[in-house]
Design a protein around this motif. Sequence first.
Motif, PDB file in Angstrom:
ATOM      1  N   PHE A 217      63.582 103.299 159.658  1.00  0.00           N
ATOM      2  CA  PHE A 217      64.081 103.537 158.302  1.00  0.00           C
ATOM      3  C   PHE A 217      65.482 104.083 158.476  1.00  0.00           C
ATOM      4  N   MET A 218      66.437 103.521 157.747  1.00  0.00           N
ATOM      5  CA  MET A 218      67.816 103.997 157.870  1.00  0.00           C
ATOM      6  C   MET A 218      68.446 104.144 156.492  1.00  0.00           C
ATOM      7  N   ILE A 219      69.451 104.999 156.423  1.00  0.00           N
ATOM      8  CA  ILE A 219      70.275 105.065 155.204  1.00  0.00           C
ATOM      9  C   ILE A 219      71.734 104.984 155.633  1.00  0.00           C
ATOM     10  N   ILE A 220      72.437 104.051 155.016  1.00  0.00           N
ATOM     11  CA  ILE A 220      73.884 103.961 155.234  1.00  0.00           C
ATOM     12  C   ILE A 220      74.554 104.020 153.866  1.00  0.00           C
ATOM     13  N   CYS A 221      75.817 104.411 153.822  1.00  0.00           N
ATOM     14  CA  CYS A 221      76.492 104.619 152.534  1.00  0.00           C
ATOM     15  C   CYS A 221      77.870 103.964 152.534  1.00  0.00           C
ATOM     16  N   ALA A 222      78.207 103.370 151.412  1.00  0.00           N
ATOM     17  CA  ALA A 222      79.496 102.684 151.286  1.00  0.00           C
ATOM     18  C   ALA A 222      80.206 103.154 150.022  1.00  0.00           C
ATOM     19  N   PRO A 223      81.445 103.640 150.150  1.00  0.00           N
ATOM     20  CA  PRO A 223      82.172 103.971 148.922  1.00  0.00           C
ATOM     21  C   PRO A 223      82.347 102.700 148.099  1.00  0.00           C
ATOM     22  N   ALA A 224      82.175 102.807 146.777  1.00  0.00           N
ATOM     23  CA  ALA A 224      82.179 101.581 145.972  1.00  0.00           C
ATOM     24  C   ALA A 224      83.002 101.742 144.707  1.00  0.00           C
ATOM     25  N   ASN A 225      83.476 100.613 144.267  1.00  0.00           N
ATOM     26  CA  ASN A 225      84.094 100.524 142.953  1.00  0.00           C
ATOM     27  C   ASN A 225      83.408  99.370 142.256  1.00  0.00           C
ATOM     28  N   THR A 226      84.135  98.344 141.851  1.00  0.00           N
ATOM     29  CA  THR A 226      83.459  97.247 141.145  1.00  0.00           C
ATOM     30  C   THR A 226      82.798  96.270 142.132  1.00  0.00           C
ATOM     31  N   TYR A 227      81.725  95.638 141.680  1.00  0.00           N
ATOM     32  CA  TYR A 227      81.044  94.649 142.519  1.00  0.00           C
ATOM     33  C   TYR A 227      81.713  93.288 142.355  1.00  0.00           C
ATOM     34  N   TYR A 228      81.947  92.910 141.105  1.00  0.00           N
ATOM     35  CA  TYR A 228      82.618  91.632 140.824  1.00  0.00           C
ATOM     36  C   TYR A 228      84.005  91.916 140.281  1.00  0.00           C
ATOM     37  N   THR A 229      84.975  91.124 140.699  1.00  0.00           N
ATOM     38  CA  THR A 229      86.260  91.177 140.021  1.00  0.00           C
ATOM     39  C   THR A 229      86.378  89.821 139.314  1.00  0.00           C
ATOM     40  N   GLY A 230      86.819  89.846 138.090  1.00  0.00           N
ATOM     41  CA  GLY A 230      86.946  88.573 137.367  1.00  0.00           C
ATOM     42  C   GLY A 230      85.697  88.223 136.582  1.00  0.00           C
ATOM     43  N   ASP A 231      85.807  87.095 135.874  1.00  0.00           N
ATOM     44  CA  ASP A 231      84.729  86.631 135.000  1.00  0.00           C
ATOM     45  C   ASP A 231      83.474  86.285 135.789  1.00  0.00           C
ATOM     46  N   VAL A 232      82.331  86.509 135.177  1.00  0.00           N
ATOM     47  CA  VAL A 232      81.091  86.073 135.811  1.00  0.00           C
ATOM     48  C   VAL A 232      80.374  85.091 134.887  1.00  0.00           C
ATOM     49  N   LYS A 233      80.166  83.896 135.409  1.00  0.00           N
ATOM     50  CA  LYS A 233      79.423  82.863 134.680  1.00  0.00           C
ATOM     51  C   LYS A 233      78.166  82.552 135.495  1.00  0.00           C
ATOM     52  N   VAL A 234      77.110  82.236 134.794  1.00  0.00           N
ATOM     53  CA  VAL A 234      75.829  82.045 135.495  1.00  0.00           C
ATOM     54  C   VAL A 234      75.232  80.672 135.181  1.00  0.00           C
ATOM     55  N   LYS A 235      74.486  80.155 136.122  1.00  0.00           N
ATOM     56  CA  LYS A 235      73.838  78.852 135.915  1.00  0.00           C
ATOM     57  C   LYS A 235      72.330  79.073 135.749  1.00  0.00           C
ATOM     58  N   ILE A 236      71.779  78.534 134.692  1.00  0.00           N
ATOM     59  CA  ILE A 236      70.322  78.617 134.525  1.00  0.00           C
ATOM     60  C   ILE A 236      69.704  77.545 135.415  1.00  0.00           C
ATOM     61  N   GLU A 237      68.952  77.997 136.412  1.00  0.00           N
ATOM     62  CA  GLU A 237      68.495  77.118 137.490  1.00  0.00           C
ATOM     63  C   GLU A 237      67.189  76.402 137.125  1.00  0.00           C
TER      64      GLU A 237
END
Length: 347
Positions: free
Chosen positions: A154-174
């Motif tokens: 079992f491990m824990i690691i940590c990452a400083p974060a800001n936004t996950y996506y930059t820009g528009d997000v469009k999705v496809k209904i699969e």
Amino acid sequence: MKIKKIEKSNLSNIDFDNLTFGDVFTDHMFVCSFKKGEWTNPEIKPYQPISISPSARVFHYGQACFEGMKAYKDQNDKIWLFRPKDNHDRIVKSSERLAMPGIPEEIFMKGLLKLIELDKDWVKPGLGNSLYIRPFIFADQASVIASESDEYKFMIICAPANTYYTGDVKVKIEKSFSRASKGGVGYAKAAGNYAAQFYPTILAKKEGFQQIIWTDSNNHEYIEEAGTMNLFFRIGDTLLTAPTSDSILDGITRKSLIEVAKKEGMKIEVRPIKVSEIIEAQKSGQLKEIFGSGTAVIVLPITGFGYEDKKYDLPKIKNPFSTFLKKKLNDIQYNISDDPFNWRVEA
Ligand code: COI
């Protein structure tokens, strides 16, 4: 717990203004081993590569699961976790499904809190900044026999974060591929659930989408979730989200948004959502918003979607529900407002 601190922090080498999600890790990591039927040897040490046998079962059978959680710093430099017990409960549930031993809450919380204390300077204040925390468990017993392992890390690691996506997000209904099926591991945060999505997502990206909306594996008739998020739809002034099931992840941000929306007196329905209902609402102009929810993205507005070779844009509306709900949640997470739900835990 054994603690070995890093000799010289890496903090001054990090460009916090240009972080890409998940690429940079803090100075320390937490490790605990499962051997001879018990969790043993919890330790914190400098973040570093680990040594593992090529025959470890995780590589061959994917016996691994993980969590995603975040720590936030307020204006007084206090650090807050958001519903950490829920992450612990979920990793135990995921572990059970993958025949892995649950990590005890005491080890999980002690390791987490000590790690954050050591790496507290990596948590930057300011809305949008956070520390993304990745607890995970994997089978490290050296043997390719196809059965559950007797040894785990079992491990824990940590990452400083800001936004996950930059820009528009469009999705496809699969409609062709499926993420999860009845009785499968879709509700677990199993590592393999994500690997199985990469190929269909690569294909969707070629068509101009960033993510996929998964539908039920029987008839592709009902909405399930997106690749890294649960989903909300606003039709008229009503919010809809699918109920969790054995093929939908019980997202902590999802259930928090449902509670916030209810408290704010918004109309919200948690019920199966037909793809045809979304298409009809889009055609009649009643589909006002789609947004995703998740630890990494918090609340992510979706700007358009595709279904059966057609592409649809969502309208740009004033005062979207997504912005309202994100603010309400962020205010709790960053200790800006009261926390009527008791979700914040000081680190
Ligand atoms: C999270 O939001 O924490 C997730 O687990 C999604 C992840 C795959 C980035």
